[in-house]
Enzyme design. Structure first.
Site, PDB file in Angstrom:
ATOM      1  N   GLY A 183     -11.642 -25.580   7.527  1.00  0.00           N
ATOM      2  CA  GLY A 183     -10.563 -25.682   8.499  1.00  0.00           C
ATOM      3  C   GLY A 183     -10.247 -24.335   9.115  1.00  0.00           C
ATOM      4  O   GLY A 183     -11.110 -23.455   9.182  1.00  0.00           O
ATOM      5  N   CYS A 184      -9.019 -24.143   9.536  1.00  0.00           N
ATOM      6  CA  CYS A 184      -8.603 -22.902  10.184  1.00  0.00           C
ATOM      7  C   CYS A 184      -8.930 -21.703   9.308  1.00  0.00           C
ATOM      8  O   CYS A 184      -8.520 -21.629   8.148  1.00  0.00           O
ATOM      9  CB  CYS A 184      -7.109 -22.948  10.464  1.00  0.00           C
ATOM     10  SG  CYS A 184      -6.458 -21.447  11.210  1.00  0.00           S
TER      11      CYS A 184
END
Length: 245
Positions: free
Chosen positions: A72-73
């Site tokens: 993810g981020c």
């Protein structure tokens, strides 16, 4: 700490300080990035957006081992791994795509096949690859497909990018163990991929979580911080001294 040259004041001002998703934060930060001309023989850009290649960066960490991970981020995973003893440094970037020197704007709008990723440089005398994977699987939800919470798209996929057979076997074994353990209510969605090439992200993404101008920003508080604090709780005995409460 800042890994590259200082971020310009105007660039920092360009960041929005509240958001429900990682994309809107970063899109504003990269809005002023000039478009580059694609290379004629292969899709991409002629120059690395960080001003340094992964090969050049590797030379700064001779004697250490490294791992490429996507969860993810990259603000969240970078900060989570950076708190663990034996981890010398973590840098945000892009992996798993064929395009050369991708920009954040290209990755976030689906114009490349890259994932937001991190490169973890670690001392094998203190921590091993298997433990790096343990932290990685706590730092994000590996059951989500092409997303992490509010961040949606293939560039937010959960992926491990082995750089040799030993890492590949370790990743396969770890996923099998987690699936058999019942620790997660759903099957692990993490893919094992060829990194192809790791490209460092723009300077303003590096150490973003640690920047004192950012912790009051909505995304960091609501999305990044809970993940980082979870890692710190689960691995409290492995935290670097400066992160122990």
């Amino acid at each position: 700490m800042m890994k590259y040259s200082s971020i310009s004041f105007l660039l920092v001002l360009g960041l929005i300080f509240s958001s429900s998703a990682c994309d809107s934060q970063k899109t504003n930060a990269s809005a002023g990035t000039a478009e580059t001309t694609a290379m004629p023989d292969r899709k991409g850009n002629p120059d690395p957006v960080a001003g340094i290649t992964i090969q050049e960066l590797d030379k700064k960490y001779e004697g250490l081992e490294k791992a490429y991970l996507a969860g993810g981020c990259f603000w969240c995973t970078e900060a989570s791994l950076d708190r663990i003893q034996g981890v010398t440094d973590v840098h945000s970037g892009y992996a798993g795509g064929k395009e050369i020197n991708p920009t954040y704007k290209e990755v976030s709008t689906g114009k490349t096949s890259h994932a937001e990723a991190i490169v973890v440089y670690y001392d094998p005398a203190i921590i091993d690859y298997n433990t790096i994977l343990d932290v990685f699987f706590v730092a994000h939800d590996p059951t989500q497909v092409n997303r992490q919470g509010p961040d949606v798209g293939p560039h937010y996929r959960s992926a491990i990018f082995p750089i040799n057979d030993e890492q590949r076997k370790a990743a396969e074994a770890k996923i099998a163990t987690l699936n058999d353990s019942g620790e997660f209510s759903k099957t692990i969605a993490t893919t094992i991929e060829d990194p192809i090439e790791f490209y460092l992200a723009e300077a303003y993404h590096q150490d973003y979580y640690e920047d004192t101008s950012n912790p009051n920003q909505g995304y960091v508080q609501n999305v990044s911080r809970p993940k980082v604090e979870k890692v710190m709780k689960v691995f409290k005995d492995r935290l670097k001294p400066e992160f122990k409460k």
